[in-house]
Every structure is written in C-alpha cells, then in structure tokens.
Design a protein around this motif. Structure first.
Motif, PDB file in Angstrom:
ATOM      1  N   GLN A   7       0.843  -1.220   0.116  1.00 37.23           N
ATOM      2  CA  GLN A   7      -0.029  -0.027   0.020  1.00 37.23           C
ATOM      3  C   GLN A   7       0.859   1.299   0.134  1.00 37.23           C
ATOM      4  O   GLN A   7       1.918   1.342   0.996  1.00 37.23           O
ATOM      5  CB  GLN A   7      -0.855  -0.094   1.227  1.00 37.23           C
ATOM      6  N   CYS A   8       0.508   2.191  -0.709  1.00 36.45           N
ATOM      7  CA  CYS A   8       1.207   3.566  -0.744  1.00 36.45           C
ATOM      8  C   CYS A   8       0.160   4.717  -0.290  1.00 36.45           C
ATOM      9  O   CYS A   8      -0.565   5.184  -1.236  1.00 36.45           O
ATOM     10  CB  CYS A   8       1.897   3.853  -1.950  1.00 36.45           C
ATOM     11  N   ASP A   9      -0.071   4.995   0.754  1.00 35.34           N
ATOM     12  CA  ASP A   9      -0.939   5.920   1.342  1.00 35.34           C
ATOM     13  C   ASP A   9      -0.255   7.280   1.903  1.00 35.34           C
ATOM     14  O   ASP A   9       0.182   7.082   3.077  1.00 35.34           O
ATOM     15  CB  ASP A   9      -1.976   5.399   2.332  1.00 35.34           C
ATOM     16  N   ARG A  10      -0.194   8.293   1.057  1.00 38.65           N
ATOM     17  CA  ARG A  10       0.428   9.357   1.668  1.00 38.65           C
ATOM     18  C   ARG A  10      -0.149  10.115   2.718  1.00 38.65           C
ATOM     19  O   ARG A  10       0.328  11.203   2.856  1.00 38.65           O
ATOM     20  CB  ARG A  10       0.968  10.204   0.439  1.00 38.65           C
ATOM     21  N   GLU A  11      -1.517   9.819   2.913  1.00 41.60           N
ATOM     22  CA  GLU A  11      -2.306  10.706   3.918  1.00 41.60           C
ATOM     23  C   GLU A  11      -2.332  10.037   5.213  1.00 41.60           C
ATOM     24  O   GLU A  11      -2.807  10.255   5.980  1.00 41.60           O
ATOM     25  CB  GLU A  11      -3.749  10.607   3.367  1.00 41.60           C
ATOM     26  N   GLN A  12      -1.607   8.616   5.136  1.00 39.00           N
ATOM     27  CA  GLN A  12      -1.598   7.968   6.606  1.00 39.00           C
ATOM     28  C   GLN A  12      -0.676   8.740   7.491  1.00 39.00           C
ATOM     29  O   GLN A  12       0.399   8.912   7.273  1.00 39.00           O
ATOM     30  CB  GLN A  12      -0.907   6.683   6.325  1.00 39.00           C
ATOM     31  N   ALA A  13      -1.208   8.981   8.636  1.00 42.76           N
ATOM     32  CA  ALA A  13      -0.657   9.689   9.646  1.00 42.76           C
ATOM     33  C   ALA A  13       0.193   8.611  10.648  1.00 42.76           C
ATOM     34  O   ALA A  13      -0.007   7.372  10.703  1.00 42.76           O
ATOM     35  CB  ALA A  13      -1.387  10.350  10.742  1.00 42.76           C
ATOM     36  N   LEU A  15       1.320   6.535  13.395  1.00 40.07           N
ATOM     37  CA  LEU A  15       0.693   5.916  14.622  1.00 40.07           C
ATOM     38  C   LEU A  15       1.471   6.375  15.767  1.00 40.07           C
ATOM     39  O   LEU A  15       0.832   6.436  17.067  1.00 40.07           O
ATOM     40  CB  LEU A  15       0.141   4.503  14.454  1.00 40.07           C
TER      41      LEU A  15
END
Length: 513
Positions: A7-13, A15
């Motif tokens: 997965q490539c999620d640039r909005e993931q903060a 944790l």
C-alpha cells in the motif's frame, strides 16, 4: 482476485512518534560524522558564545560542525545548497534533528568560527591516528592550483583602479544629488533638530539600552598598519645585490599579510580602496629596501668585514606610482601557472600525504612555484602530528623537482629526515643545464636504485590520487570564499573531510573483516 501491491497511502498519519534512529542505517556516514564530532574538543566554538544565557538562542555548535563536515564530505559547500538539503535530505535532517538552519545562519557561522573550523583538520587527524592510519614512514609533498572566487579580468593596474575609484565617487555624488537635492544629506533627522526632540530621543534610547536591546555596531574601516622598518635581508638575499634586497622586502610584506589575514571587503568600493592601498604598500616596501641597500653599499664594508670591490652601484630610481596589477575581487589571490591549463587566478594548495593517502598537513600559498615550500610543509607536518598525539616524525620526504632547495634539504637531513627530490623535471630530456656535480649526481644515483625508485614511486601513488579525487571526483577545484584566511580554512575542511571519509571506510572494512 485483485492484484497484490504494498500500500502507498501518503495521507496515513504516523501511529507512533517517528524516531530518527530508524531513518538511516547504523553504518551511514551521517552517524559516523555525528559520533566523530562528539569525540572532538569544541571548546573554542562554545567559548565564542555568552555564558549567561542572555540573547537569542543559537544553534548547537556541535550540530553546526557536524552539518558542515557532512556537507563537505558529500561535496556540498554552498550555504544555500546545504539549507536545501536540510529540508529534503534524510541524512541532513538527522544531523540537524529535523531543524533547518537558513543559509545566512550557516554562512555567518563559517565566518564567525573561521579559525576554529580550520583547526578541525587536526581533530580529524587525531581520530585517524587512533585508528592506526597515520603512518609516518614516507610522506609525499606536493601542491595543486585551485581557482579563486575571482576572475582573471579583475586584475587591474594602479591607474585603472584610481580611475574606477574616481568614477565610483562621481556616481555616488550624482546619486546623492538626485536623492537630497540642495540639501547636504547629513542634516539631523527632524526629531533631533530641537532641544525637546533630542531629550525625548535620548530618553527612549536609554530605555532601550536598559531593556537589553542590542545596538548593532557600524562597520569600521581597516586601519593601515605601520610600515615595518627596513632591515637586513635574510639568508643569501643579502649577497644577491639590489634584486635580492627587493625580493626579500616583498617576501616580508607577504608574510606580514599572511599573519594579518584580513577578510576581503564585500563592497566593490571598499575592495578598490584596499587594492590601491596594497599597491601603494608594495611601492613603499620596495623604496625602503632600495634605500637600505644603497646605504649598505655606501658604507663600503660587507657583513664579513671586507671592502666592496669595483664601482659603487648606480642609483636606481623606483617609479613614482605603483606598477604591476592586483585582483580587485580577491586581492589575496594571484595569477598562477597551472600545468596543462595555463594561468589561473587562484591559490597554490599545499599538502602532505602518507602511504595510506591520509593528509597530514594542508596549507595555502600565493606563490606559483613550489620552490621554498619543502621545509615549511615538513615543519607543518611535524606540528600537526604532534598536536594529534603522534611523536614520530617523517623518515623520508619525497617531492617533485620543483621543491629542490639546497638549504632546506640540508636542514631536513640534519634533523634526520631523508629527502628524495629529482634534480630534473620529468618533461625535460636529460639533465638541467648547470645542474651537475656531486649533490646532483648523488641524488640521480640514489633515485636510480631499486629502493630509491620504490620510495619515490609512493608520490604518484599517494598525493596525486588525492588531488585527482578532490578536484575531479569531488568537484572541489575552486574556492567559494575570498581571501587567504578563508581559502586556508576551506582547503583544510576539504582535506579534513577527505580524511574523515577514509576513516569511515576503514571502520566499515574493520567491522566486516
């Protein structure tokens, strides 16, 4: 069934809070530089800051030193380029702990701690000595020409400089006439023209001073040093006639300038004035030496008590105005002859390198030939080794034909250091005209032996690759700053980071062995 991708999620903060330790591998050069700086004595940097905690907070000096060393090691010397890397390069962000010093802060740090930054060379050399990389058996000495931050076209004579100073003054007058009109331009501000206004202004200034607001001092002009009294020339110059006396006077003046190491003014107007002052200073030195020589000859008795033979020397009139040229961009730089590329405006960067390609000494000269730098470079090498905790001095010093100097070679041999210098340049076919006799023939026979060839071969295997790596691979063939002191600091940082990367490679090799 859907395709399987990471997965490539640039909005993931995040944790969990991110850790800088996870950003770079443990054996990365950035971590090595940080640990090396932690082992250095940075007291000279810290001593330049207030100890009472007052004033605006400054960046941690150890962080700034690590930043500069890593930047030089990764071929970055521009303050703006370093600032850009601090924003986008992971290694730079690790060194700066996610802070971004701006380019003005970086540049001011370099200027403020110029002398201390130059001494980092010795700190790195001491770390290399602890790792066993500082061998002192055979050392090679050589110089290379590095271009200054100045153009050849900026070399002007005295008359051209005087015309430009007059033109600058005329342009300033015209600009002031347009700005102030009929007014002089030095009238007091409106609030200071009355007694009541001055009282209010002084009361406000007193309150600001008591509240701790600093007032920036104005720039002061350079004071012209008093001329040194004419003295007898040193060494063989006294027996070389008027030419030797004048040459010795120029050398003394250059040595004094090297000791003073004044920074180069930023404005062109100030640089023109400084260039004119230096040309006048050179003429005054030559006049003083010429008068001293004629007084010496008029006495009729030489220093060994013998009477001079022949007719007295004919009077020699020096010009009324200075002759020669000086670079108005960097007055310390000179027009030097570089093999293969002709003449360059720059400096002669001298270095001493051992068999493991570790630089043992690094200095700057403004003389084009290497003649006369043999003993000073060996002395600088011994001094650097002593400061690094190495008691042994070099046993053999090798250099090319340009370093041949009878007195200096004899002096080093008397101190137990063997010197191998070919009397003949490699480009010359056969011996130099007049370079015959016992000393020259003895050196040719030594260099023709198997041991002599093996020892002298270390020069082409140590110092020449270091110069090639620095100028071509690292792209450091030109100084960024102006002035002899600034160029010396830059050259010592370049060679210090060369040693630092060598030390880093040595530790990696030892860890994997």
């Amino acid at each position: 069934m859907a395709q399987n991708f990471i997965q490539c999620d640039r909005e993931q903060a995040f944790l969990m809070p991110p850790s800088l330790r996870e950003w770079l591998a443990e054996d990365h050069l950035a971590w090595f530089v940080i640990e090396a700086v932690a082992a250095m004595d940075l007291a000279e940097f810290y001593a330049d800051y207030r100890s009472d905690g007052h004033g605006r907070a400054a960046y941690e000096p150890s962080m700034m030193v690590a930043l500069l060393l890593y930047a030089y090691a990764t071929e970055q010397r521009s303050a703006r380029a370093i600032e850009r890397h601090c924003r986008q390069d992971i290694a730079y962000r690790v060194i700066c702990a996610n802070r971004v010093p701006d380019h003005a802060t970086i540049a001011r740090f370099v200027v403020r701690h110029e002398a201390a930054l130059a001494e980092l060379f010795g700190s790195v050399l001491a770390l290399c000595a602890k790792a066993g990389l500082v061998s002192t058996g055979v050392v090679a000495i050589d110089g290379t020409k590095l271009t200054a931050n100045a153009s050849r076209e900026a070399n002007l004579d005295y008359e051209r400089i005087a015309r430009e100073i007059v033109a600058e003054a005329r342009a300033t007058d015209e600009a002031e006439d347009e700005l102030f009109g009929e007014a002089r331009g030095d009238e007091l501000p409106e609030e200071l023209r009355t007694t009541e206004g001055r009282r209010r202004w002084l009361a406000e200034a007193t309150r600001e001073r008591e509240s701790g607001q600093a007032v920036s001092p104005s720039e002061t002009a350079f004071e012209q040093p008093a001329d040194e009294p004419a003295t007898m020339p040193r060494g063989r110059a006294i027996d070389q006639g008027r030419r030797g006396w004048l040459r010795d006077a120029r050398q003394r003046l250059d040595e004094r300038r090297e000791r003073e190491a004044r920074p180069i003014p930023r404005s062109r107007e100030a640089r023109l004035a400084e260039s004119r002052r230096r040309l006048q200073e050179e003429l005054v030195a030559e006049r003083s030496a010429n008068e001293a020589y004629e007084a010496y000859r008029a006495h009729g008795i030489s220093r060994d008590g013998r009477r001079f033979g022949g007719d007295p020397p004919s009077p020699h009139r020096l010009p009324e105005t200075p002759i020669g040229k000086i670079n108005t961009t960097d007055p310390d730089s000179r027009l030097l002859k570089a093999p293969g590329i002709g003449y360059v405006q720059g400096y002669n960067a001298q270095a001493t390198v051992n068999e493991k390609q570790i630089v043992l000494a690094a200095e700057i000269s403004v003389d084009s030939p290497d003649f006369g730098h043999l003993e000073p470079m060996v002395d600088a090498t011994v001094a650097e080794l002593t400061r690094a905790g190495v008691a042994e001095q070099p046993k053999v010093a090798v250099a090319d034909a340009g370093y041949w100097h009878h007195e200096q070679m004899d002096s080093l041999a008397a101190n137990g250091i063997a010197v191998l210098i070919p009397p003949d340049a490699t480009k010359r076919k056969g011996a130099r005209p007049g370079w015959q006799g016992r000393r020259y023939e003895w050196m040719r026979r030594v260099l023709a032996t198997e041991l002599g060839q093996r020892l002298y071969r270390t020069r082409s295997q140590t110092i020449e690759p270091m110069f090639g790596h620095t100028k071509h691979n690292r792209g450091m063939s030109r100084f960024h700053r102006r002035g002899r002191s600034a160029a010396r600091t830059e050259w010592r940082l370049i060679t210090a980071t060369h040693n630092l990367t060598k030390l880093h490679g040595h530790t990696l090799a030892s860890a994997t062995a």
